[in-house]
Design a protein around this motif. Structure first.
Motif, PDB file in Angstrom:
ATOM      1  N   ASP A  33       0.838  -1.206   0.000  1.00 50.92           N
ATOM      2  CA  ASP A  33       0.000   0.000   0.000  1.00 50.92           C
ATOM      3  C   ASP A  33       0.867   1.249   0.000  1.00 50.92           C
ATOM      4  O   ASP A  33       1.733   1.419   0.865  1.00 50.92           O
ATOM      5  CB  ASP A  33      -0.917   0.017   1.229  1.00 50.92           C
ATOM      6  CG  ASP A  33      -1.819   1.244   1.173  1.00 50.92           C
ATOM      7  OD1 ASP A  33      -2.963   1.105   0.726  1.00 50.92           O
ATOM      8  OD2 ASP A  33      -1.354   2.354   1.534  1.00 50.92           O
ATOM      9  N   THR A  35      -0.609   4.473  -0.166  1.00 48.32           N
ATOM     10  CA  THR A  35      -1.473   5.632   0.123  1.00 48.32           C
ATOM     11  C   THR A  35      -0.683   6.766   0.777  1.00 48.32           C
ATOM     12  O   THR A  35      -0.892   7.938   0.472  1.00 48.32           O
ATOM     13  CB  THR A  35      -2.612   5.206   1.080  1.00 48.32           C
ATOM     14  OG1 THR A  35      -3.278   4.083   0.522  1.00 48.32           O
ATOM     15  CG2 THR A  35      -3.593   6.341   1.322  1.00 48.32           C
ATOM     16  N   ILE A  55      -3.906   6.411   9.756  1.00 48.45           N
ATOM     17  CA  ILE A  55      -4.200   5.668   8.525  1.00 48.45           C
ATOM     18  C   ILE A  55      -3.398   4.362   8.497  1.00 48.45           C
ATOM     19  O   ILE A  55      -3.926   3.310   8.145  1.00 48.45           O
ATOM     20  CB  ILE A  55      -3.907   6.536   7.287  1.00 48.45           C
ATOM     21  CG1 ILE A  55      -4.922   7.690   7.226  1.00 48.45           C
ATOM     22  CG2 ILE A  55      -3.955   5.710   6.006  1.00 48.45           C
ATOM     23  CD1 ILE A  55      -4.658   8.710   6.122  1.00 48.45           C
ATOM     24  N   GLN A  58      -4.941   1.686  10.553  1.00 50.22           N
ATOM     25  CA  GLN A  58      -6.125   1.126   9.894  1.00 50.22           C
ATOM     26  C   GLN A  58      -5.705   0.203   8.736  1.00 50.22           C
ATOM     27  O   GLN A  58      -6.308  -0.845   8.526  1.00 50.22           O
ATOM     28  CB  GLN A  58      -7.040   2.260   9.416  1.00 50.22           C
ATOM     29  CG  GLN A  58      -8.280   1.808   8.681  1.00 50.22           C
ATOM     30  CD  GLN A  58      -9.183   0.884   9.491  1.00 50.22           C
ATOM     31  OE1 GLN A  58      -9.251   0.976  10.714  1.00 50.22           O
ATOM     32  NE2 GLN A  58      -9.849  -0.041   8.800  1.00 50.22           N
ATOM     33  N   LEU A  59      -4.653   0.571   7.997  1.00 57.41           N
ATOM     34  CA  LEU A  59      -4.173  -0.286   6.904  1.00 57.41           C
ATOM     35  C   LEU A  59      -3.670  -1.617   7.456  1.00 57.41           C
ATOM     36  O   LEU A  59      -3.868  -2.671   6.848  1.00 57.41           O
ATOM     37  CB  LEU A  59      -3.039   0.417   6.145  1.00 57.41           C
ATOM     38  CG  LEU A  59      -3.445   1.595   5.261  1.00 57.41           C
ATOM     39  CD1 LEU A  59      -2.200   2.352   4.795  1.00 57.41           C
ATOM     40  CD2 LEU A  59      -4.254   1.110   4.048  1.00 57.41           C
ATOM     41  N   ARG A  61      -4.767  -3.036  10.185  1.00 56.35           N
ATOM     42  CA  ARG A  61      -5.971  -3.788  10.552  1.00 56.35           C
ATOM     43  C   ARG A  61      -6.610  -4.408   9.302  1.00 56.35           C
ATOM     44  O   ARG A  61      -7.093  -5.526   9.314  1.00 56.35           O
ATOM     45  CB  ARG A  61      -6.962  -2.818  11.226  1.00 56.35           C
ATOM     46  CG  ARG A  61      -8.040  -3.457  12.052  1.00 56.35           C
ATOM     47  CD  ARG A  61      -8.803  -2.391  12.852  1.00 56.35           C
ATOM     48  NE  ARG A  61      -7.914  -1.557  13.643  1.00 56.35           N
ATOM     49  CZ  ARG A  61      -8.044  -0.245  13.806  1.00 56.35           C
ATOM     50  NH1 ARG A  61      -9.051   0.418  13.249  1.00 56.35           N
ATOM     51  NH2 ARG A  61      -7.194   0.439  14.533  1.00 56.35           N
ATOM     52  N   LEU A  62      -6.593  -3.655   8.209  1.00 58.47           N
ATOM     53  CA  LEU A  62      -7.157  -4.144   6.946  1.00 58.47           C
ATOM     54  C   LEU A  62      -6.366  -5.342   6.415  1.00 58.47           C
ATOM     55  O   LEU A  62      -6.920  -6.189   5.722  1.00 58.47           O
ATOM     56  CB  LEU A  62      -7.162  -2.989   5.935  1.00 58.47           C
ATOM     57  CG  LEU A  62      -7.461  -3.253   4.471  1.00 58.47           C
ATOM     58  CD1 LEU A  62      -8.864  -3.822   4.291  1.00 58.47           C
ATOM     59  CD2 LEU A  62      -7.332  -1.970   3.656  1.00 58.47           C
ATOM     60  N   VAL A 256      -5.596   3.584  -1.156  1.00 65.05           N
ATOM     61  CA  VAL A 256      -6.990   3.647  -0.736  1.00 65.05           C
ATOM     62  C   VAL A 256      -7.709   4.711  -1.568  1.00 65.05           C
ATOM     63  O   VAL A 256      -7.188   5.820  -1.756  1.00 65.05           O
ATOM     64  CB  VAL A 256      -7.076   3.995   0.765  1.00 65.05           C
ATOM     65  CG1 VAL A 256      -8.534   4.136   1.207  1.00 65.05           C
ATOM     66  CG2 VAL A 256      -6.361   2.935   1.589  1.00 65.05           C
ATOM     67  N   GLU A 269      -9.494  -1.003  -2.847  1.00 68.48           N
ATOM     68  CA  GLU A 269     -10.791  -1.643  -2.637  1.00 68.48           C
ATOM     69  C   GLU A 269     -11.291  -2.343  -3.895  1.00 68.48           C
ATOM     70  O   GLU A 269     -11.927  -3.387  -3.820  1.00 68.48           O
ATOM     71  CB  GLU A 269     -11.808  -0.612  -2.126  1.00 68.48           C
ATOM     72  CG  GLU A 269     -12.053   0.596  -3.014  1.00 68.48           C
ATOM     73  CD  GLU A 269     -10.970   1.675  -2.937  1.00 68.48           C
ATOM     74  OE1 GLU A 269     -10.040   1.542  -2.121  1.00 68.48           O
ATOM     75  OE2 GLU A 269     -11.055   2.634  -3.732  1.00 68.48           O
ATOM     76  N   GLU A 292     -12.954  -4.293   6.461  1.00 68.77           N
ATOM     77  CA  GLU A 292     -12.254  -3.059   6.831  1.00 68.77           C
ATOM     78  C   GLU A 292     -12.101  -2.110   5.638  1.00 68.77           C
ATOM     79  O   GLU A 292     -11.530  -1.028   5.774  1.00 68.77           O
ATOM     80  CB  GLU A 292     -10.869  -3.378   7.414  1.00 68.77           C
ATOM     81  CG  GLU A 292     -10.899  -4.151   8.734  1.00 68.77           C
ATOM     82  CD  GLU A 292     -11.528  -3.347   9.878  1.00 68.77           C
ATOM     83  OE1 GLU A 292     -11.583  -2.113   9.779  1.00 68.77           O
ATOM     84  OE2 GLU A 292     -11.988  -3.985  10.853  1.00 68.77           O
ATOM     85  N   THR A 296     -11.724   2.034   6.040  1.00 73.10           N
ATOM     86  CA  THR A 296     -10.430   2.584   5.611  1.00 73.10           C
ATOM     87  C   THR A 296     -10.649   3.706   4.604  1.00 73.10           C
ATOM     88  O   THR A 296     -10.020   4.767   4.682  1.00 73.10           O
ATOM     89  CB  THR A 296      -9.562   1.480   4.979  1.00 73.10           C
ATOM     90  OG1 THR A 296      -9.549   0.349   5.845  1.00 73.10           O
ATOM     91  CG2 THR A 296      -8.142   1.962   4.755  1.00 73.10           C
ATOM     92  N   SER A 297     -11.568   3.478   3.673  1.00 74.98           N
ATOM     93  CA  SER A 297     -11.871   4.501   2.667  1.00 74.98           C
ATOM     94  C   SER A 297     -12.366   5.785   3.328  1.00 74.98           C
ATOM     95  O   SER A 297     -11.933   6.889   2.981  1.00 74.98           O
ATOM     96  CB  SER A 297     -12.937   3.955   1.708  1.00 74.98           C
ATOM     97  OG  SER A 297     -13.503   4.995   0.951  1.00 74.98           O
TER      98      SER A 297
END
Ligand code: MN
Length: 530
Positions: A33, A35, A55, A58-59, A61-62, A256, A269, A292, A296-297
């Protein structure tokens, strides 16, 4: 006309629920990622280190495998962000560097606090004629030497090195083999073939990847990974990334909401849901948790103030909206008639049922937050509840989206230098609008009045009088973020204060107030201590 002989065709894909993937038959691919690096290169998307950390968590966690956290030689902020993200997450963290010794040292330094297996030093050099001749002014032989030296330096400072041949898709394939082979010989464990300008089409990947595998034995054996990095200039980034995986790439670079340079990067996504819904065509496993994806978005669009377009696949406001009567009819009878995924699969609240209002009590409010998957410490809960009551007074019905918007405002990480105390506007069709703004800064109250082209312009001028900084507005949009004539209006803007460009947004039931709050957020952001 008659139908084709269906016995010759494979059964059509159905989606929802996806066919249970036979894990043994799936090749695991990695999600890289970017982002927080390429995504942040989106105009106005500048993030504070604390926002980047949120962020990144959260990434993690995703379930992404590698987070590219920044470009440490570019700023002190990026060095800080890379270091703090490394501490906050459990996955691998990449730091970008040009083929410049100081860049490579800065990237290695910012990763040095991490366990060895979690550090990725990402070195890149342009390899196409455009890059070499016009940008870098290097001969092919010079560039080859530079790659070998830089990767070797990076390897001496970091156990894991990823080398990207910028603009690989427009690089002469024979020369690309030379460059990538030099990187492997100097110790790179993974290589990227970026489609830097977004000109590639899906059919380009299979021949190129098989050519590279035939010439570089480490790629064929799997000892060295091969990444694709696709840009969306022709709207093909997702298709190209899928084609790259099908062609044998081991990882894809995503962001993202697809944010990034120009038209952006491959949207995380979209790739995730294509892999999940079409395992028949793309038999690849990832560590991603689809539930997630939507949270995340939302987090990324809130913090960057860049909203995906309404018809954006998977995460856009309309991605699950069914307007036409015959569609609604079909959908009520059987969701699969017009829907390939359930909103819940991606962690998206279902189509808004009306929920809370002025008479909703604290228990109902907390219950509702819990249903949305939100839990807060008691003090923040109390603050949010107070704001909710205020909103419920102005707005009869409070929807899920209103609540999420309130929550976003409350979690705004920008320290408030100026706080809005009051705003008075006088506007009429004949005559110049006037705004009187009262702001508070450090316990002191400041009042200014100014005229303008319209009420918003007048209010911005009044704020400029107080701050002593003249904001230069680059973009300004108003959206209704929630529903009804009393919907929350959201103002998003990009503005420069003394050459410092910032993006910010804010919402309110009154669009002039929303605009003033957004402008103040931007000002506070520009004034925030770095
Ligand atoms: Mn890029």
């Amino acid at each position: 006309m008659h139908a084709p002989d269906s016995s010759q065709l494979p059964p059509p894909p159905m989606a929802i629920p996806p066919p249970p993937p036979a894990q043994a038959t799936l090749r695991t691919v990695r999600i890289f990622d970017t982002t927080l690096r390429d995504g942040e290169q989106c105009p106005g998307a500048t993030l504070f280190p604390t926002e980047k950390v949120r962020i990144a968590r959260q990434l993690d966690r995703l379930g992404v495998d590698i987070i590219e956290a920044g470009f440490p030689s570019s700023s002190q902020d990026d060095r800080e962000a890379v270091r703090r993200i490394g501490e906050a997450v459990g996955c691998q963290v990449a730091a970008l560097a040009r083929c410049v010794p100081d860049d490579i040292r800065a990237a290695a330094d910012s990763l040095s606090g991490l366990p060895e297996e979690r550090r990725v030093l990402h070195v890149f050099l342009g390899t196409s004629v455009f890059q070499l001749q016009y940008k870098l002014r290097l001969s092919q032989a010079e560039a080859l030497r530079l790659v070998a030296e830089s990767v070797a330096q990076a390897r001496s400072l970091c156990p894991h090195v990823l080398f990207s041949a910028e603009d690989a898709m427009r690089t002469d394939p024979a020369y690309l083999v030379d460059v990538l082979s030099a990187a492997v010989a100097s110790g790179a464990q993974a290589l990227t073939i970026p489609d830097t300008v977004g000109l590639a089409i899906p059919a380009d990947f299979a021949p190129l990847v098989s050519f590279l595998r035939s010439r570089i034995p480490e790629l064929a054996s799997g000892a060295v990974g091969l990444h694709a990095h696709c840009h969306n200039d022709l709207g093909l980034a997702t298709a190209n990334s899928l084609a790259a995986l099908a062609a044998g790439c081991t990882a894809v670079h995503v962001t993202v909401n697809g944010i990034g340079e120009r038209a952006g990067n491959c949207p995380l996504e979209e790739l995730a849901m294509a892999l999940r819904l079409r395992p028949d065509a793309y038999p690849f496993a990832t560590r991603l948790r689809p539930s997630e994806l939507y949270p995340t978005s939302r987090l990324v669009s809130s913090l960057t103030a860049i909203l995906p377009q309404p018809h954006k696949p998977v995460v856009g406001a309309n991605a699950f909206a069914h307007e036409a009567g015959i569609h609604q009819d079909g959908l009520l009878k059987e969701p699969r008639t017009y829907q390939i995924m359930e909103p819940a699969t991606i962690g998206r609240p279902g189509r808004a049922e009306l929920v809370l209002g002025r008479h909703s009590g604290r228990a109902g409010f907390i219950d509702h937050l819990t249903r949305l998957g939100i839990s807060l410490p008691p003090d923040r809960l109390q603050d949010l509840y107070a704001s909710f009551q205020e909103l419920a007074e102005k707005k009869r019905i409070v929807y899920d989206d209103d609540l999420l918007e309130l929550l976003r405002e409350h979690s705004n990480a920008v320290p408030a230098v100026y706080v809005l105390r009051s705003l008075a506007i006088s506007a009429a069709t004949n005559g110049t609008p006037q705004a009187t703004v009262v702001l508070e800064n450090d316990g002191q109250t400041f009042t200014a009045a100014a005229p303008g082209n319209g009420p918003v312009d007048a209010a911005f001028h009044a704020i400029d009088h107080i701050s002593g900084l003249v904001g230069e507005l680059h973009s300004f949009t108003i959206n209704a973020v929630t529903r009804g004539h009393d919907a929350l209006g959201e103002a998003s803007l990009t503005v420069s204060f003394a050459n410092h460009t910032v993006a910010a947004k804010a919402s309110d039931t009154d669009i002039v107030t929303a605009s003033v709050k957004a402008y103040l957020n931007a000002l506070n952001r520009a004034l925030a201590p770095r």
